[in-house]
Design a protein around this motif. Structure first.
Motif, PDB file in Angstrom:
ATOM      1  N   TYR A 214      59.531  47.997  27.458  1.00 37.60           N
ATOM      2  CA  TYR A 214      58.203  48.410  27.792  1.00 37.60           C
ATOM      3  C   TYR A 214      57.188  48.018  26.523  1.00 37.60           C
ATOM      4  CZ  TYR A 214      60.687  51.071  31.475  1.00 37.60           C
ATOM      5  OH  TYR A 214      61.420  51.107  32.363  1.00 37.60           O
ATOM      6  N   PRO A 215      56.061  47.877  26.592  1.00 37.49           N
ATOM      7  CA  PRO A 215      55.255  47.550  25.534  1.00 37.49           C
ATOM      8  C   PRO A 215      55.322  48.730  24.507  1.00 37.49           C
ATOM      9  CG  PRO A 215      53.941  47.034  27.544  1.00 37.49           C
ATOM     10  CD  PRO A 215      55.495  47.681  28.027  1.00 37.49           C
ATOM     11  N   ARG A 216      55.522  48.428  23.546  1.00 36.39           N
ATOM     12  CA  ARG A 216      55.282  49.363  22.314  1.00 36.39           C
ATOM     13  C   ARG A 216      54.616  48.764  21.001  1.00 36.39           C
ATOM     14  NH1 ARG A 216      60.651  52.763  21.082  1.00 36.39           N
ATOM     15  NH2 ARG A 216      61.529  50.664  20.841  1.00 36.39           N
ATOM     16  N   GLN A 221      58.890  48.044  18.423  1.00 29.53           N
ATOM     17  CA  GLN A 221      59.476  47.117  19.167  1.00 29.53           C
ATOM     18  C   GLN A 221      60.338  46.190  17.994  1.00 29.53           C
ATOM     19  OE1 GLN A 221      59.514  47.438  22.058  1.00 29.53           O
ATOM     20  NE2 GLN A 221      58.590  45.808  23.407  1.00 29.53           N
ATOM     21  N   SER A 222      59.902  45.968  17.065  1.00 28.44           N
ATOM     22  CA  SER A 222      60.744  45.181  15.999  1.00 28.44           C
ATOM     23  C   SER A 222      61.852  45.842  15.748  1.00 28.44           C
ATOM     24  CB  SER A 222      59.922  44.909  14.620  1.00 28.44           C
ATOM     25  OG  SER A 222      59.612  46.091  14.047  1.00 28.44           O
ATOM     26  N   GLN A 223      61.788  47.287  15.388  1.00 29.92           N
ATOM     27  CA  GLN A 223      63.159  48.076  15.441  1.00 29.92           C
ATOM     28  C   GLN A 223      64.059  47.823  16.388  1.00 29.92           C
ATOM     29  OE1 GLN A 223      62.317  48.224  12.012  1.00 29.92           O
ATOM     30  NE2 GLN A 223      63.717  50.229  12.113  1.00 29.92           N
ATOM     31  N   SER A 224      63.495  48.013  17.657  1.00 28.40           N
ATOM     32  CA  SER A 224      64.707  47.726  18.884  1.00 28.40           C
ATOM     33  C   SER A 224      65.320  46.525  19.007  1.00 28.40           C
ATOM     34  CB  SER A 224      63.480  48.096  20.278  1.00 28.40           C
ATOM     35  OG  SER A 224      63.255  49.422  20.285  1.00 28.40           O
ATOM     36  N   ILE A 225      64.181  45.364  18.714  1.00 26.36           N
ATOM     37  CA  ILE A 225      64.994  44.045  18.841  1.00 26.36           C
ATOM     38  C   ILE A 225      65.941  43.953  17.672  1.00 26.36           C
ATOM     39  CG2 ILE A 225      64.385  41.612  18.489  1.00 26.36           C
ATOM     40  CD1 ILE A 225      61.576  42.425  19.729  1.00 26.36           C
ATOM     41  N   GLN A 226      65.760  44.349  16.512  1.00 27.12           N
ATOM     42  CA  GLN A 226      66.518  44.269  15.427  1.00 27.12           C
ATOM     43  C   GLN A 226      67.974  44.893  15.897  1.00 27.12           C
ATOM     44  OE1 GLN A 226      66.412  42.528  12.475  1.00 27.12           O
ATOM     45  NE2 GLN A 226      68.598  42.823  12.639  1.00 27.12           N
ATOM     46  N   SER A 227      67.815  46.209  16.440  1.00 27.45           N
ATOM     47  CA  SER A 227      69.038  46.745  16.913  1.00 27.45           C
ATOM     48  C   SER A 227      69.798  46.064  17.992  1.00 27.45           C
ATOM     49  CB  SER A 227      68.773  48.227  17.428  1.00 27.45           C
ATOM     50  OG  SER A 227      68.293  49.284  16.782  1.00 27.45           O
ATOM     51  N   HIS A 258      46.256  51.012  29.779  1.00 34.11           N
ATOM     52  CA  HIS A 258      47.648  51.383  30.327  1.00 34.11           C
ATOM     53  C   HIS A 258      48.503  50.280  30.155  1.00 34.11           C
ATOM     54  CE1 HIS A 258      50.855  53.445  32.535  1.00 34.11           C
ATOM     55  NE2 HIS A 258      50.812  52.538  33.313  1.00 34.11           N
ATOM     56  N   LEU A 259      49.495  50.516  29.167  1.00 31.88           N
ATOM     57  CA  LEU A 259      50.711  49.589  28.879  1.00 31.88           C
ATOM     58  C   LEU A 259      50.038  48.349  28.179  1.00 31.88           C
ATOM     59  CD1 LEU A 259      53.127  50.488  31.741  1.00 31.88           C
ATOM     60  CD2 LEU A 259      53.198  51.350  29.170  1.00 31.88           C
ATOM     61  N   GLY A 260      48.969  48.229  27.675  1.00 31.84           N
ATOM     62  CA  GLY A 260      48.341  46.985  27.166  1.00 31.84           C
ATOM     63  C   GLY A 260      47.046  47.215  26.590  1.00 31.84           C
ATOM     64  N   PHE A 261      46.063  46.048  26.738  1.00 35.74           N
ATOM     65  CA  PHE A 261      45.085  45.786  25.963  1.00 35.74           C
ATOM     66  C   PHE A 261      43.974  45.254  26.857  1.00 35.74           C
ATOM     67  CE2 PHE A 261      48.229  45.550  22.762  1.00 35.74           C
ATOM     68  CZ  PHE A 261      48.253  46.779  21.979  1.00 35.74           C
ATOM     69  N   HIS A 270      46.626  36.275  18.754  1.00 34.16           N
ATOM     70  CA  HIS A 270      47.303  36.798  17.510  1.00 34.16           C
ATOM     71  C   HIS A 270      48.658  37.871  17.825  1.00 34.16           C
ATOM     72  CE1 HIS A 270      47.594  38.356  13.611  1.00 34.16           C
ATOM     73  NE2 HIS A 270      47.383  39.457  13.837  1.00 34.16           N
ATOM     74  N   PHE A 271      48.378  38.730  18.740  1.00 29.42           N
ATOM     75  CA  PHE A 271      49.412  39.537  19.288  1.00 29.42           C
ATOM     76  C   PHE A 271      50.625  39.103  19.684  1.00 29.42           C
ATOM     77  CE2 PHE A 271      50.851  42.743  22.264  1.00 29.42           C
ATOM     78  CZ  PHE A 271      51.228  43.762  21.480  1.00 29.42           C
ATOM     79  N   LEU A 272      50.460  37.673  20.532  1.00 24.61           N
ATOM     80  CA  LEU A 272      51.466  37.281  21.093  1.00 24.61           C
ATOM     81  C   LEU A 272      52.512  36.412  19.926  1.00 24.61           C
ATOM     82  CD1 LEU A 272      49.896  35.679  24.342  1.00 24.61           C
ATOM     83  CD2 LEU A 272      51.804  37.779  24.048  1.00 24.61           C
ATOM     84  N   LYS A 273      51.729  36.067  18.966  1.00 23.81           N
ATOM     85  CA  LYS A 273      52.422  35.555  17.834  1.00 23.81           C
ATOM     86  C   LYS A 273      53.178  36.227  17.073  1.00 23.81           C
ATOM     87  CE  LYS A 273      51.253  30.983  17.862  1.00 23.81           C
ATOM     88  NZ  LYS A 273      52.204  29.931  17.806  1.00 23.81           N
ATOM     89  N   SER A 274      52.469  37.680  16.736  1.00 24.79           N
ATOM     90  CA  SER A 274      53.371  38.847  16.338  1.00 24.79           C
ATOM     91  C   SER A 274      54.546  39.303  17.202  1.00 24.79           C
ATOM     92  CB  SER A 274      52.367  39.947  16.187  1.00 24.79           C
ATOM     93  OG  SER A 274      51.446  39.536  15.523  1.00 24.79           O
ATOM     94  N   LEU A 275      54.658  39.152  18.121  1.00 25.59           N
ATOM     95  CA  LEU A 275      55.625  39.432  19.187  1.00 25.59           C
ATOM     96  C   LEU A 275      56.715  38.262  19.099  1.00 25.59           C
ATOM     97  CD1 LEU A 275      53.930  40.839  22.450  1.00 25.59           C
ATOM     98  CD2 LEU A 275      55.012  42.081  20.624  1.00 25.59           C
ATOM     99  N   GLU A 276      56.372  37.213  19.047  1.00 23.33           N
ATOM    100  CA  GLU A 276      57.226  36.027  19.060  1.00 23.33           C
ATOM    101  C   GLU A 276      57.894  36.153  17.520  1.00 23.33           C
ATOM    102  OE1 GLU A 276      56.996  31.512  19.997  1.00 23.33           O
ATOM    103  OE2 GLU A 276      55.789  31.928  18.270  1.00 23.33           O
TER     104      GLU A 276
END
Length: 313
Positions: A214-216, A221-227, A258-261, A270-276
């Protein structure tokens, strides 16, 4: 036989260190829990024409007025079969099929049928379920849904992986004298596990072909992805959803919904680039809470945002 990583809906949307964009159906903005589903096939075809990577549907068998959303209304398997006939290349995904609520024989038959009819475009997102009204309706004990998820998963995989399996499970028995047709279009169907699905992290990393969350916040999210990367020895994609209300002003600062922006396209990019950058491989955009016409938003996304996050041939 080619693997699903080599050629299919998987290859169109998943590549290491890259992000692609898909859309949840219904592709419309609406209030309340029930969409209009007007021009839904035309909107799906428009999404494919504009270059979105995937279309996603949900598994919501009952209308729970307190949950606030019934998704695309139509049964996901019937609807995916319908979509496969009206589209050619776009990936078709489930986000997600509730495994404890369905028998694995039906699941295997349904998933393989859609996979064959779409020529390998299916991405199977699966979950243990979180709509509490559904479990007593199916006579399933809520606390046991984690175990039911594993039992169904094992049965499902064995049915698709063997011609005449021998299965002794709590949900059924086959004595090597029956099997499932059709088989999958490629060697297998990619399975993306949603959230924890009441399983251990190691179990998800071992059995899933990817992980959906889910969005966080970027940090969380980076911590979850690293794990996730640490737990998987080969590349397995990370997928997340995101509700957006794209404003006409491209400079508008993000404000939470709700669950977004609610935000302008420059901040969305910019946000999507950060997610990438942190390792998200696919974002499923949901336009439900948008204030603008959904087709207008799709066209702006295709013109201004998609070129930076293209799907792959």
């Amino acid at each position: 036989m080619e693997t699903f990583q080599q050629k299919s809906g998987y290859k169109r949307i998943f590549k290491e260190n890259k992000l692609t964009l898909g859309l949840f159906i219904p592709i419309e903005s609406y209030t309340g829990s029930i969409p209009t589903m007007e021009n839904h096939i035309q909107m799906a075809q428009k999404a494919e024409q504009l270059g979105f990577g995937a279309l996603w549907v949900r598994d919501i068998p009952l209308h729970d007025p307190y949950f606030g959303d019934v998704g695309q209304i139509f049964d996901p398997w019937v609807y995916l079969g319908y979509l496969s006939a009206y589209t050619k290349e776009i990936t078709l995904g489930t986000g997600s099929i509730i495994f404890p609520l369905r028998h694995p024989i039906h699941l295997a038959k349904e998933a393989a049928s859609v996979d064959q009819l779409s020529k390998g475009r299916l991405i199977l997102g699966i979950a243990s379920g979180d709509r509490r009204v559904e479990f007593p309706a199916f006579n399933i004990n809520i606390p046991s849904r984690g175990e039911a998820f594993r039992e169904t998963f094992a049965y499902f995989k064995q049915l698709l992986g063997e011609d005449f399996p021998t299965i002794d499970s709590k949900v059924g028995t086959i004595q090597g004298n029956a099997g499932i047709l059709p088989k999958t279009y490629h060697s297998d169907i990619p399975i993306i596990i949603t959230g924890s699905s009441r399983q251990s992290f190691d179990w998800i990393a071992e059995h899933g072909d990817g992980w959906m969350y889910y969005p966080r916040s970027i940090y969380q999210q980076s911590q979850s992805i690293q794990s996730w990367r640490n737990a998987t020895s080969t590349f397995k994609p990370f997928v997340q959803s995101l509700y957006i209300d794209l404003t006409e002003d491209p400079e508008e600062e993000p404000s939470p919904i709700h669950l977004g922006f609610r935000l302008g396209r420059k901040h969305l990019i910019h946000f999507l680039k950060s997610l990438e950058a942190i390792g998200v491989n696919h974002v499923m955009l949901n336009l439900k809470y948008g204030m603008r016409d959904a087709q207008e938003v799709m066209e702006e996304l295709a013109l201004e945002v998609l070129p930076q996050f293209p799907s792959f041939n």
